[in-house]
Each structure stands twice: as structure tokens, then as C-alpha cells.
Design a protein around this motif. Structure first.
Motif, PDB file in Angstrom:
ATOM      1  N   ALA A 147       0.933  -1.220  -0.045  1.00 23.98           N
ATOM      2  CA  ALA A 147       0.050   0.057   0.215  1.00 23.98           C
ATOM      3  C   ALA A 147       0.685   1.377   0.007  1.00 23.98           C
ATOM      4  N   VAL A 176     -11.111   9.557   1.538  1.00 23.88           N
ATOM      5  CA  VAL A 176     -10.150   8.977   0.737  1.00 23.88           C
ATOM      6  C   VAL A 176     -10.974   8.179  -0.656  1.00 23.88           C
ATOM      7  N   ALA A 227      -7.598   2.793   0.063  1.00 27.51           N
ATOM      8  CA  ALA A 227      -6.943   3.790   0.750  1.00 27.51           C
ATOM      9  C   ALA A 227      -7.161   4.259   2.314  1.00 27.51           C
ATOM     10  N   ASP A 228      -8.247   3.484   2.682  1.00 31.22           N
ATOM     11  CA  ASP A 228      -8.761   3.881   4.030  1.00 31.22           C
ATOM     12  C   ASP A 228      -7.569   3.650   5.146  1.00 31.22           C
ATOM     13  N   GLU A 265      -4.659   4.774   5.340  1.00 31.65           N
ATOM     14  CA  GLU A 265      -4.033   5.958   5.503  1.00 31.65           C
ATOM     15  C   GLU A 265      -4.885   7.190   5.800  1.00 31.65           C
ATOM     16  N   ALA A 266      -5.867   7.010   6.218  1.00 32.13           N
ATOM     17  CA  ALA A 266      -6.967   8.242   6.205  1.00 32.13           C
ATOM     18  C   ALA A 266      -7.028   8.692   7.690  1.00 32.13           C
TER      19      ALA A 266
END
Lengths: 148, 148, 148, 148
Positions: free
Chosen positions: A43, C113, C118-119, C121-122
Motif C-alpha cells: 500500500a 479517501v 486507501a482507508d 492512511e485516512a
């Protein structure tokens, strides 16, 4: 290395994969529970930029408890250099009735910021769940760094 | 050990104290930035039960950046044994105009729980700020464990 | 509104400032402890783009406990529109021997996001400490939104 | 209330269940995105002691974005009274190809502590994932509190 999964449960040594595409290889543990290894995050970086990153940590007395806690640090390493960043993971190994091991972890990801005034926005938080990797070539592909 | 504070800023080696009474001693760093040491928490244990706990971590290239990030794991050790617990810290070293170093950290503290169903409540989160310890005898009092 | 600081301690109603330049104004509490208000962050936006953002939360029975816990949500609002973001704060009010109130809080900041992938890194995490604002015109400058 | 799941995606109004046995009912949203509701945690209390707890929060402009962020506070309420505690959740709603909505959240849980010296250990952190509850009687069983 995968023999760990047959002999003794919840010793971190061996290969692990996470639900979000992360992989890690963990060394033999020292008597004090110290280990090193390498970590690969799908990621965090574009494909071309994925290098195994060094990890270092400690596991609680794996010989004394069946579901031990552990913690480790990952020093991120990318071929192109963004601001330095570090992750720490803390978690516990659980074993289910079928003998499957699961690492439940929470992590903090810290990015380098320019000054104390930007410190407030430097840290992300999240969870990650790992299970034993049962393929054959993870050690191979991650050896370059893990061996250092 | 305190010579580190005169020569090169923001190498973690040396003695540190936090605003909430924690103390730590960090070893020399390896070339890859790996370090070990010991950690003493005033808050986590009654006075009679305070033993230095082992820590292990990595610092980003201290020779390349002036305000490097770092991470480390603390394996808690108490004379009476509560459920096993582990902490991980991640942070960055900042240097002010007077040359004073401050370690801004966030941490996760994980306690051992009996089953995955109790996993949700296992992890605490917080912050801690460290500055150089300039007294003389911290190494002494914490040597018993740090030397292992 | 500042009369709260004379009459009853640790009712959140009134004006507060934080060590990192945030300010907030909190309404009267409902019987159930519900409150609304507005929040201004010096850190999150360039000066020209600072608008008060709406907050909404609940305080535990302030009439029953002297150092109550509370939680609130801030819906960030900027004149130029970055991805939507939300913060939540949870904390406790402490009163010292001089009667000074301090709000010790931890927060999560969530950015929008594009996809579940991409969750991870939110979400950011941090701490913030508030004390009573004793100047006169905070309510004034923040009224535009708080009144809505 | 369940009509929300047919008409407009990712408006929080309606009934939700989480993977760890939590349930919540959320009211209609105000024009500004403010909502209230009730929350029932299977994990936090013994069965006899489970009462719906009040929640209060804000959602970002659900009419403008397809996968909005939101935040809310839960004021825990137990029939026997432990130290007061509060949770805050922050998250985002995602919709998959089949139109299924998922709320990805992170939370902080704060317990009341006796003094600032114990503040360091007051806050837990974790994640929770919610999906639409499609049974019929959740509103019924949780109405007692949600209606207040």
C-alpha cells in the motif's frame, strides 16, 4: 523457517501476510525475545518503488504464554526518498481451534515533519491482521534486505 | 554517554527523561540505526515493583537528517507478573535554537487478553515528550537490565 | 458566557483555547449534556482560509461528577475545498487547586479517501490541551458560524 | 427508516450492525448534517447491563459526495455505574459495486480517571466496521433511549 508453524505456535519466526497485501519475514528469536526481519508494504509505495524495509522488535516470553504480545518497528526504505518515516506495530498472536495463528495488530506511522509546529499532523493510526504465509518464495524475494 | 549531547544532536544514544516521570537509557546505534536500552516507568507500576524494562528500536539515518524519526518497542517487566504487556513508541527528535533536543512521541500500549473477542479493548494510546537527562546516575540505577 | 467559569467548574460551555492555537466556543448544554459550538484551527489551514467549523458533542453528567468526560465532532469547513475531513475529540476536564480548568483531549482526524483501499492512511491521531479563554472577543469573531 | 438504503446511499440514517456485535440506530440528518441516535455494545457490558447509549454526531454533505466522512460521540450508559466513559468514532462510508454500504471507523474510548496523573492511561483506540442492519426490530428494541 516455516517449520515454526508446525512445531510451536505463536513464535513470530517465519513468513506472514496481511489482509491489505503486506508481507513480512521474521528471524529466529533471541532468548530475550528479540527479533529482526523485513517488511514489504503493497500500500505504501508504487510498485517500482517497493523495497523490503528492515524491522526490529521484541516478543513476550513465547515459551511461557500461548498467545503472546509483541511489538516491532519498521524503518521505511524507498528507492526514491520521500520524507523519512517509521512505523511501530503492537499486537498479540491468537491461535484458533484449527491451530491457525492470527496476529492482531495496531500501528502508528510517523512521517518526518519540518518543525515542532507541524508535529500535530505527523502520526497516522490503523490496524492490520496477519496470518502465516504458506507459499514458498517469500523468503527468497525479501532476502536482499532481510539478510543484511 | 552524555557526551552525545555535546557532539552530535539527535542521536538517540544517552539518557532521557519524560514529563511524566519516565526514564530511558539508549545504547550506541548500529550502522543501520538499530539500538537497545532500558526504560523505567514511574506511572505504570507501584514503586516497589519498578524494574527497568528492555527496549529495542531503530532510528532513521541520523547522519543524514537533523531531526530524525525513530521507533522502539518496550517489553514491560514487573516483579509481580500482571498480564504481559508491550508498548511501542514512534516519534521525531527536534532541536531548538539553544540546541536542546526534544523527542516528541506517540505510543500504543497493548495488554495481553484472553481471546480475540477481547481484542477490541487491548490497546491504549497516548503521547510522551522526552528531554536529555543531565543528572549523573541514571545509567547506574538502570544498568542491571540494560546490560543484559 | 464566561460566567460559567465563576459559577460551576467543568461545564464545557464557554470559550477555550489550546496550546497549539486552536480556539472553540461551546454552547449551553442541554439537560442530556448535548452541546454545539464552533472551532477554529490555526494549524489546519492557511490564514486566509480559516473559517469557524461547526462542532457537536456530549458531556457526561456535569452535575454529578467534578471532572467529567466528554466527546465532540468537528466538521471541517474551508473556503477552498480540500477533501472533506472530520475530527473527533474525547477527553476529560480536570480542575486544579486554583480552580483552573484543563481539558485533556485526544483526537482522530479523518480525511476523505477515494476508495476502501486507501482507508488505511485516512486517520491521524494526536493530543490537544485546552484552557479557558479569558479574553473578550472570541465569541464575536466566531459568531458567524456558531450562530447557524 | 430502512427506506434510506433504497433511496440514497451513504446517508447515515437507519440501522447498522458491526462485526463485533454493536448495533446503532441513527436519526434523520438535519440540513447541516447533524444526527442523533442510540448505540448498543455487546462487548462493553454484561448482558444484563446493556442499555442503549445516546449518540450524537455530524456527517459531511451527504448530498455532495458519494462516500462522505462522519463523526459521532457515544455517551455510555450502564445500569450499574462504572466510571463515566465516552467514545468518539470517525469514519467514512464506502459503497461497493453491489450497492452495499460499509462504514469504516476508528474510535477512541475515554474512561474517567481520578486525576491528571492518571490521564496517560485513560484512552483506548480501535477500529469498527458497520454494515446496514436488514432485520426488522432493531428500532423497536432500541427505542426506549433513542426516542429521548
Amino acid at each position: 523457517m516455516s517449520s515454526a508453524s508446525f512445531s510451536q505456535k505463536c513464535v513470530l519466526s517465519g513468513s506472514w501476510k496481511s489482509s491489505v497485501g503486506c508481507k513480512m519475514v521474521v528471524s529466529e528469536l533471541s532468548e530475550a525475545g528479540v527479533f529482526s526481519g523485513s517488511y514489504l508494504s503493497a500500500a505504501m509505495a508504487p510498485k517500482a518503488d517497493r523495497l523490503p524495509s528492515r524491522l526490529h522488535g521484541i516478543q513476550h516470553g513465547a515459551s511461557l504464554t500461548e498467545q503472546p504480545t509483541f511489538g516491532f518497528t519498521v524503518k521505511w526504505q524507498f528507492s526514491e526518498s520521500p520524507p523519512d518515516s517509521m512505523s511501530v506495530f503492537v499486537g498479540q498472536c491468537f491461535v484458533d481451534d484449527q491451530g491457525e495463528e492470527t496476529l492482531q495488530t495496531m500501528w502508528l506511522l510517523r512521517q518526518e515533519v519540518g518543525s515542532p509546529g507541524a508535529d500535530w499532523e505527523a502520526t497516522r493510526v490503523g490496524t492490520n491482521v496477519f496470518t502465516r504465509f504458506k507459499g514458498q518464495n517469500m523468503g527468497e524475494s525479501m532476502r536482499s534486505d532481510g539478510a543484511r
